[in-house]
Scaffold this motif. Structure first.
Motif, short mmCIF file in Angstrom:
data_model
loop_
_atom_site.label_atom_id
_atom_site.label_comp_id
_atom_site.label_asym_id
_atom_site.label_seq_id
_atom_site.Cartn_x
_atom_site.Cartn_y
_atom_site.Cartn_z
N LEU A 113 32.75 33.37 48.32
CA LEU A 113 33.30 31.96 48.03
C LEU A 113 33.03 31.83 47.27
O LEU A 113 34.42 31.36 46.36
N ASP A 114 32.25 32.51 45.84
CA ASP A 114 31.85 32.15 44.62
C ASP A 114 33.11 32.68 43.67
O ASP A 114 34.36 32.32 43.20
N GLY A 115 33.76 34.34 44.56
CA GLY A 115 34.39 34.58 43.64
C GLY A 115 35.88 33.67 44.63
O GLY A 115 37.13 34.37 43.71
N LEU A 116 35.99 33.54 45.41
CA LEU A 116 37.53 32.68 46.00
C LEU A 116 37.67 31.55 45.29
O LEU A 116 38.68 31.37 44.08
N ASN A 117 36.34 30.71 45.03
CA ASN A 117 36.39 29.92 43.52
C ASN A 117 36.70 30.21 42.20
O ASN A 117 37.46 29.40 41.35
N SER A 122 40.94 30.63 37.86
CA SER A 122 41.99 30.82 37.54
C SER A 122 44.12 30.46 37.54
O SER A 122 44.20 30.69 36.48
N LEU A 123 43.54 30.75 39.05
CA LEU A 123 44.99 30.32 39.24
C LEU A 123 45.61 28.80 38.81
O LEU A 123 46.50 29.08 38.37
N LYS A 124 44.33 28.60 38.79
CA LYS A 124 44.91 26.59 38.50
C LYS A 124 44.95 26.61 36.97
O LYS A 124 45.57 26.48 36.81
N LYS A 125 44.69 26.75 36.50
CA LYS A 125 43.99 27.92 34.36
C LYS A 125 46.16 28.26 34.54
O LYS A 125 46.51 27.24 33.79
N GLU A 126 46.10 28.63 34.82
CA GLU A 126 47.47 29.95 35.05
C GLU A 126 48.91 28.85 35.62
O GLU A 126 49.63 28.51 34.89
N GLN A 127 48.48 27.84 36.71
CA GLN A 127 49.17 27.10 36.72
C GLN A 127 49.47 25.71 35.62
O GLN A 127 50.35 25.11 35.61
#
Length: 134
Positions: A113-117, A122-127
């Motif tokens: 879960l920590d890895g997915l979070n 990082s994906l939100k930051k990229e978005q």
């Protein structure tokens, strides 16, 4: 009445008499012997105070006999409790084993879960970066 003095004298003169008392198997006293001892311990002539006035050595034997009788009486009360304790400890160990297994499984899930979070962040930051570029 039976005359036990010849047998007692022979037993007392045995060089290993004291050792036989020290290594006596107190956990396996025959019930018949305990009945005989119980009949003796209530007699006035077998009371420690009275025996001590006659002989210090006899007093020691009297106290040993009484201790063996008491030990047997207490052991009969304690033995079932020891068995219950052993069963409870075995059950506790089994439950703790399962708990530790579940804790290990939970730790793996938490790490995943920590890895997915982290990946989500990082994906939100990229978005957000892409949104700002547009």
């Amino acid at each position: 009445a039976d005359d036990y003095w010849p047998a007692a004298l022979k037993m007392l003169s045995d060089m290993n008499f004291l050792q036989s008392l020290q290594t006596f198997d107190k956990d396996n006293i025959a019930p018949d012997n305990l009945k005989k001892v119980a009949a003796l311990t209530v007699k006035e002539d077998f009371q420690p105070d009275r025996v001590e006035r006659v002989s210090r050595a006899a007093w020691g034997l009297c106290m040993w006999v009484r201790a063996m009788e008491t030990y047997d009486r207490v052991a009969k009360v304690v033995a079932p409790k020891k068995e219950s304790l052993a069963a409870a400890e075995a059950e506790y160990d089994a439950v703790m084993g399962k708990l530790n297994q579940k804790r290990a499984e939970l730790q793996k899930v938490v790490e995943e879960l920590d890895g997915l979070n982290s990946k989500l962040a990082s994906l939100k930051k990229e978005q957000d970066d892409l949104t700002c570029q547009v």
